[in-house]
Structures are given as structure tokens and as C-alpha cells.
Design a protein around this motif. Structure first.
Motif, mmCIF file in Angstrom:
data_model
loop_
_atom_site.group_PDB
_atom_site.id
_atom_site.type_symbol
_atom_site.label_atom_id
_atom_site.label_comp_id
_atom_site.label_asym_id
_atom_site.label_seq_id
_atom_site.Cartn_x
_atom_site.Cartn_y
_atom_site.Cartn_z
ATOM 1 N N SER A 27 -1.888 -21.735 3.619
ATOM 2 C CA SER A 27 -2.827 -20.753 3.060
ATOM 3 C C SER A 27 -3.459 -21.239 1.754
ATOM 4 N N ARG A 28 -2.746 -21.977 0.914
ATOM 5 C CA ARG A 28 -3.336 -22.457 -0.344
ATOM 6 C C ARG A 28 -4.458 -23.464 -0.064
ATOM 7 N N ILE A 29 -4.289 -24.285 0.988
ATOM 8 C CA ILE A 29 -5.347 -25.232 1.376
ATOM 9 C C ILE A 29 -6.513 -24.458 1.978
ATOM 10 N N GLN A 30 -6.222 -23.478 2.807
ATOM 11 C CA GLN A 30 -7.285 -22.642 3.377
ATOM 12 C C GLN A 30 -8.102 -21.988 2.263
ATOM 13 N N GLU A 31 -7.423 -21.482 1.252
ATOM 14 C CA GLU A 31 -8.116 -20.844 0.127
ATOM 15 C C GLU A 31 -9.022 -21.827 -0.600
ATOM 16 N N ALA A 32 -8.528 -23.033 -0.828
ATOM 17 C CA ALA A 32 -9.331 -24.055 -1.517
ATOM 18 C C ALA A 32 -10.542 -24.454 -0.679
#
Length: 99
Positions: A27-32
Motif C-alpha cells: 500500500s505504501r508503494i501504491q500511495e507513492a
């Protein structure tokens, strides 16, 4: 973020270039990725306006053109630019969600 985007010379913008299915990214990569995509996506209407101005100039030239071959070339350029606009609108509407 260059890892997740690639420059499209035809559209003159960076497009997502994901090597895995969207849900496979944390999810942190998706957000970025989404943050970067929103920045890029925000430039699409301006890019479309630039292309529309090009089309208007080409149409004005076409209206004055008497040479058949040149008219065909101008029509082809107009068609190509219209295709770019269509592709840009498709990308503009592309909005993945965080999963």
C-alpha cells in the motif's frame, strides 16, 4: 518513481509502467505511485489544449491548401493528433485505487 513510470514520446507524458499486478504492490508503494500519477494526470488537460491548438493551425492550413498530396498529409497529421487526444483522455480517466 522512475521505476514505475516511463516516458511516452508520442503523448509527451510519463505513463505508469507496472511490472506486477496492482494488488501485488504494498500500500505504501501504491500511495507513492498514485501521488506521482496525480501530478502527471494534472498535466493532461494542458497537453490536450496544446494539441488542440496544433489541430486548429493544421485545419487552417488545410482550408487554404490546393495541393492534393499536401492536403492528405495535413489530414493525416490532424488524425494523428486527434488520436493522441483520445489516448490522453483515456489515461486521464485511469485512476487505480489503493487496495
Amino acid at each position: 518513481m522512475n521505476k514505475y513510470f516511463t516516458y511516452d514520446p508520442r503523448l509527451h507524458i510519463h505513463l505508469p509502467h507496472l511490472l506486477e499486478e496492482w494488488p501485488a504492490y504494498p500500500s505504501r508503494i501504491q500511495e507513492a505511485i498514485l501521488l506521482e500519477w496525480e501530478k502527471i494526470r494534472g498535466t493532461i488537460p494542458d497537453r490536450i489544449s496544446e494539441i488542440e491548438e496544433d489541430i486548429e493551425e493544421l485545419q487552417a492550413s488545410l482550408g487554404q491548401e490546393e495541393n492534393f498530396e499536401e492536403s492528405c498529409r495535413l489530414n493525416s497529421e490532424i488524425s494523428e493528433r486527434a488520436s493522441r487526444i483520445n489516448d490522453l483522455w483515456i489515461w486521464y480517466r485511469t485512476m487505480p485505487e489503493i487496495q
